[in-house]
Design an enzyme around this catalytic site. Structure first.
Site, PDB file in Angstrom:
ATOM      1  N   TRP A 102      39.004  43.563  37.749  1.00  0.00           N
ATOM      2  CA  TRP A 102      39.486  42.731  38.674  1.00  0.00           C
ATOM      3  C   TRP A 102      38.637  42.140  39.621  1.00  0.00           C
ATOM      4  CZ3 TRP A 102      43.242  40.463  36.536  1.00  0.00           C
ATOM      5  CH2 TRP A 102      44.245  40.874  35.785  1.00  0.00           C
ATOM      6  N   ASP A 171      42.308  42.594  47.629  1.00  0.00           N
ATOM      7  CA  ASP A 171      43.137  42.394  46.685  1.00  0.00           C
ATOM      8  C   ASP A 171      44.022  43.827  46.468  1.00  0.00           C
ATOM      9  OD1 ASP A 171      44.824  42.324  44.240  1.00  0.00           O
ATOM     10  OD2 ASP A 171      43.145  41.721  42.822  1.00  0.00           O
ATOM     11  N   LYS A 195      53.149  44.441  40.008  1.00  0.00           N
ATOM     12  CA  LYS A 195      52.716  45.750  40.114  1.00  0.00           C
ATOM     13  C   LYS A 195      53.427  46.749  40.866  1.00  0.00           C
ATOM     14  CE  LYS A 195      49.373  44.001  37.553  1.00  0.00           C
ATOM     15  NZ  LYS A 195      48.068  43.511  37.800  1.00  0.00           N
TER      16      LYS A 195
HETATM   17  C1  LIG Z   1      47.224  42.423  37.873  1.00  0.00           C
HETATM   18  C2  LIG Z   1      46.203  42.579  38.640  1.00  0.00           C
HETATM   19  C3  LIG Z   1      45.649  41.156  39.055  1.00  0.00           C
HETATM   20  C4  LIG Z   1      46.206  39.738  38.061  1.00  0.00           C
HETATM   21  O1  LIG Z   1      47.331  39.368  38.508  1.00  0.00           O
HETATM   22  P1  LIG Z   1      48.159  38.268  38.044  1.00  0.00           P
HETATM   23  O2  LIG Z   1      49.569  38.169  38.902  1.00  0.00           O
HETATM   24  O3  LIG Z   1      48.690  38.630  36.627  1.00  0.00           O
HETATM   25  O4  LIG Z   1      47.444  37.151  38.075  1.00  0.00           O
HETATM   26  C5  LIG Z   1      44.714  40.914  40.019  1.00  0.00           C
HETATM   27  N1  LIG Z   1      44.185  42.119  40.644  1.00  0.00           N
HETATM   28  C6  LIG Z   1      44.717  43.230  40.375  1.00  0.00           C
HETATM   29  C7  LIG Z   1      44.163  44.405  41.120  1.00  0.00           C
HETATM   30  C8  LIG Z   1      45.750  43.507  39.457  1.00  0.00           C
HETATM   31  O5  LIG Z   1      46.204  44.529  39.320  1.00  0.00           O
END
Ligand SMILES: *Cc1c(COP(=O)(O)O)cnc(C)c1O
Length: 360
Positions: A102, A171, A195
């Protein structure tokens, strides 16, 4: 009806009580004569849901007033571009900790938009890990350091989130509201809802208010943070269903004791799986440094490739679903998000012991 043990990395399992409540309110919300997903986003009913979701996010996260809370579309992925586009002033740069899949994507988008550099990248073939603050190089004129606090695919968690010497942009997608946030270190915290917080279709962005003044005139309207901030995230039609569903998940989290309770639960429940790995005499192996093992995404290997295939197939017949590791890394991954019943973790651990005893 039986609900499977769902270890999906995202979209995630949601509390059954929340799903039941949504079901019971689906056809008619209150006495509105319609469902939430059919009503105007300018209606009093929807506006109450919208502001309730934002207030719950503020209460649960403890975000101080100097942070704006934005509900946006485009997932965490759109934030990879929006962040550098809005908050890096001319002549400044952005550093990225290259902790995994990511982070690599976030860096690639930032590099298209601004002067981005790699502030840390793994240099050895040892177990996957995160850097200590002292290992990260902050260059001159750095506007922010981007960190991925939990790498969902690699199952790697950053144990220390202080002392990097630059404001952090984080993030937190896969550990949102499963880990407390010390707001003094951050300029931006962001993540997708799917998530840990609700269904897909929604990203939550916390941003320090003075940063809203940095956006240049060339940035199109949807991509401008100040547009969303000025309109309380109602500048255009918001994703009303995910926001409604998330507000119910947030109420559920508050009932269980909020973020401290979720943090403790995540440590304990992931700990059960890590213990099962340690107790297996080498049959199960973690590719992650012991200090950096994720509390929400437990990644491991099981015996040989053949045995791993058998593990996944047998798990599936036992209703233990979505345990296959990400297609880029293989292996096994158990995502243990807030909404997963503890019974599912216990069932997995019992299955692991039984399988290893037969195969090991
Ligand atoms: C799933 C995820 C993303 C991407 O998320 P989307 O909502 O599908 O764009 C980005 N960073 C992390 C750490 C993730 O787990």
């Amino acid at each position: 009806m039986t609900r499977a043990h769902n270890f999906c990395a995202g979209p995630c399992v949601l509390p059954e009580s929340v799903l039941a409540e949504i079901g019971s309110e689906m056809v008619e919300y209150g006495s509105s004569g319609m469902s939430v997903i059919e009503m105007s986003h300018r209606s009093a009913d929807y506006e109450a849901i919208h502001h309730d979701a934002i207030e719950r996010l503020r209460r649960l996260s403890g975000a101080p007033d100097e942070f704006e809370i934005l509900l946006l579309q485009g997932g965490a992925t759109l934030q990879f571009a929006m962040i550098p586009q809005n908050i890096v002033p001319a002549g400044q740069r952005a550093g990225y900790v290259m902790s995994g899949s990511w982070a690599t994507k976030a860096y690639a988008d930032a590099a298209l938009i601004t002067d981005a550099y790699q502030a840390w990248a793994p240099t050895d073939d040892g177990p996957a890990r995160m850097p200590r603050p002292g290992e990260v190089t902050i260059e001159a004129d750095t506007a922010y350091l981007h960190v991925t606090t939990n790498e969902t695919i690699g199952g790697i968690r950053m144990p220390e989130l202080a002392g990097f010497g630059a404001p952090l942009v984080a993030d937190m997608s896969s550990e949102y509201l499963a880990r407390p946030i010390d707001w003094s270190h951050y300029d931006v915290v962001y993540g997708g809802a799917q998530k840990n917080l609700g269904p897909a279709g929604l990203a939550i962005v916390f941003i320090r208010r003075p940063l809203l003044e940095r956006t240049g005139d060339h940035v199109p309207s949807y991509l401008r943070y100040p547009v969303h901030a000025a309109a309380d995230s109602l500048a255009n039609t918001p994703p009303t269903f995910p926001i409604w569903a998330m507000s119910k998940v947030l109420a559920w989290v508050e009932e269980l004791g909020g973020v401290p309770a979720m943090e403790k639960r995540a440590a304990e429940r992931s700990g059960l799986v890590y213990d099962a790995i340690e107790r297996s005499g080498g049959f199960y192996r973690s590719p992650v440094d012991a200090a950096c093992r994720s509390h929400t995404n437990v990644v491991f290997r099981a015996g040989t490739e053949e045995q791993e295939k058998a593990f996944l197939a047998e798990a599936e017949t036992n209703q233990l679903l979505n345990l296959k590791g990400h297609r880029s890394v293989g292996g096994i991954r158990a995502s243990i998000y807030n909404g997963l019943p503890t019974e599912s973790v216990e069932t997995l651990v019992a299955f692991m012991a039984d399988f290893a005893a037969r195969q090991g």
